[in-house]
Motif scaffolding. Structure first.
Motif, mmCIF file in Angstrom:
data_model
loop_
_atom_site.group_PDB
_atom_site.id
_atom_site.type_symbol
_atom_site.label_atom_id
_atom_site.label_comp_id
_atom_site.label_asym_id
_atom_site.label_seq_id
_atom_site.Cartn_x
_atom_site.Cartn_y
_atom_site.Cartn_z
ATOM 1 N N PHE A 299 0.833 -1.206 0.000
ATOM 2 C CA PHE A 299 0.000 0.000 0.000
ATOM 3 C C PHE A 299 0.866 1.253 0.000
ATOM 4 C CE2 PHE A 299 -2.013 3.403 2.504
ATOM 5 C CZ PHE A 299 -3.132 3.645 1.723
ATOM 6 N N ILE A 300 1.885 1.307 0.860
ATOM 7 C CA ILE A 300 2.758 2.485 0.953
ATOM 8 C C ILE A 300 3.547 2.684 -0.339
ATOM 9 C CG2 ILE A 300 4.780 3.457 2.118
ATOM 10 C CD1 ILE A 300 3.793 2.101 4.696
ATOM 11 N N VAL A 301 4.142 1.603 -0.832
ATOM 12 C CA VAL A 301 4.979 1.703 -2.039
ATOM 13 C C VAL A 301 4.142 2.101 -3.250
ATOM 14 C CG1 VAL A 301 6.438 0.404 -3.642
ATOM 15 C CG2 VAL A 301 6.699 0.080 -1.172
ATOM 16 N N ALA A 302 2.964 1.520 -3.403
ATOM 17 C CA ALA A 302 2.111 1.843 -4.551
ATOM 18 C C ALA A 302 1.574 3.260 -4.467
ATOM 19 C CB ALA A 302 0.957 0.843 -4.642
ATOM 20 N N LEU A 303 1.152 3.685 -3.282
ATOM 21 C CA LEU A 303 0.592 5.029 -3.128
ATOM 22 C C LEU A 303 1.659 6.099 -3.343
ATOM 23 C CD1 LEU A 303 -1.935 6.670 -2.473
ATOM 24 C CD2 LEU A 303 -1.293 6.573 -0.059
#
Length: 387
Positions: free
Chosen positions: A24-28
């Motif tokens: 979630f963090i990397v994609a966002l």
């Protein structure tokens, strides 16, 4: 359900739960970084400089001569010309950057480069974890392995998505979101359907990320795309120190700069980075052909201005494997096709950020999507004794 599908579903579930927050963090953060340059261009006025009557750039030596006395404690190691109508950035090996008008050498701004986008980039590449084990960045390793897990999730997700039968009902479930249904069903469709539509771009983003995170993955991609060959070994080129000519460095830097924008560069010719060698053996380094998030490094002998063996081949002359390696970053950020691919990669990255969320909700309310077995009604029976 076959044993293979059960194992696949089990892997998809638990690998997803284990890596969900990181993905979630990397994609966002990746989604935010897609339009970094466009956003900066609109919100940072110091990046622009009016070009007076088609004036030419000041030469690197002239800019350095005018600006260096203003920063006596800073060593200027090179200049980045972004293009006509834009300021030039002086490389000073610091957290701050000096932006100057490339036509007058007037200092326009001194900016701390550890800004919002730098913060987002740190989250994207290392989860804001500064810890190291020896030379290994803990955060980078975590991101790399989470990316590898996400690659497995994409493949296992495709297997789960694949309909058993290609009838109309199954096609609708696989390709359409039933917006009129309850939230539980809509959430399932968002995970299942949008996951499929973003799959191809998500695979490109993931595989290019893995190429940056693991040397073995990058070598494997090269081996497959080249038909079993290995990449050419790195060549460390140096200037010929037997031909040292006093007081010629900056003069030749100017000549190298002119050569770069008139002869060497072909794409986006007015954008170039030129370095100032500070050792007798260092070459003059040019970064040219900065176009659609790709670039080319050219190394010149600082005395003779001859191209050194480490100079990269022009992108038009690259074979597939070398092209993939050169454009890996451009493919990762969606810059390879300009604005169109950036929008496409933005949307795909945004969908990737939602997959851990929708997937977690599916698991939390697990059981949706499975056919509910009809409950057997227990018929009441009464034993009436005959009198």
């Amino acid at each position: 359900m076959t044993i293979f599908k059960k194992i696949n579903a089990w892997l998809h579930l638990w690998l997803g739960l284990a890596s969900g927050i990181i993905v979630f963090i990397v994609a966002l953060t990746g989604c935010i970084l897609v339009f970094e340059q466009e956003f900066k261009s609109m919100t940072q006025p110091w990046l622009h400089a009016e070009r007076p009557q088609n004036a030419e750039y000041l030469l690197p030596s002239a800019i350095k001569e005018k600006v260096a006395p203003l920063f006596p404690n800073k060593e200027i190691s090179g200049i980045w010309y972004y293009g006509h109508g834009k300021t030039a950035k002086l490389n000073i090996r610091s957290d701050s950057a000096i932006y100057v008008n490339p036509y007058t050498a007037k200092v326009v701004a001194i900016i701390n480069e550890e800004d919002f986008f730098h913060f987002i980039l740190e989250g994207h590449t290392e989860l804001w974890i500064e810890a190291k084990i020896g030379k290994i960045h803990v955060g980078q390793i975590i991101v790399a392995y989470a990316t590898l897990i996400f690659f497995v999730l994409l493949i296992s997700g495709l297997i789960l998505w694949w309909p058993k039968k290609w009838n109309r009902t199954n096609r609708d479930k696989s390709f359409k979101i039933k917006w009129g249904a309850k939230f539980k069903r809509i959430n399932y469709d968002l995970h299942n359907v949008l996951g499929f539509y973003s799959l191809l771009v998500a695979l490109v983003i993931t595989m290019t990320g893995l190429s940056m995170g693991f040397a073995w993955f990058s070598k494997s991609v090269y081996w497959l795309s080249s038909g079993g060959n290995s990449p050419a070994p790195y060549v460390d080129s140096s200037s010929d120190t037997t031909r040292i000519i006093p007081d010629v460095v900056m003069k030749n830097v100017d000549l190298a700069f002119i050569k770069g924008i008139t002869e060497i560069g072909t794409y986006n010719k007015d954008a170039i980075i030129v370095s100032f060698p500070d050792e007798p053996s260092e070459p003059i380094e040019l970064c040219t052909d900065m176009y659609n998030a790709s670039w080319r490094y050219v190394y010149l002998d600082q005395y003779s201005l001859k191209e050194l063996p480490s100079t990269q081949v022009h992108i038009d002359d690259l074979k597939l494997a070398d092209w993939l390696r050169r454009t890996n970053y451009a493919l990762h950020v969606g810059g390879v096709g300009g604005l169109t691919t950036k929008i496409l990669f933005f949307l795909a990255s945004l969908i990737c950020a939602t997959l851990p969320v929708t997937g977690f909700y599916v698991w939390w309310h697990r059981g949706y999507g499975k056919a509910k077995k009809p409950q057997k009604r227990i018929k009441a029976t009464s034993n009436i004794a005959s009198v």
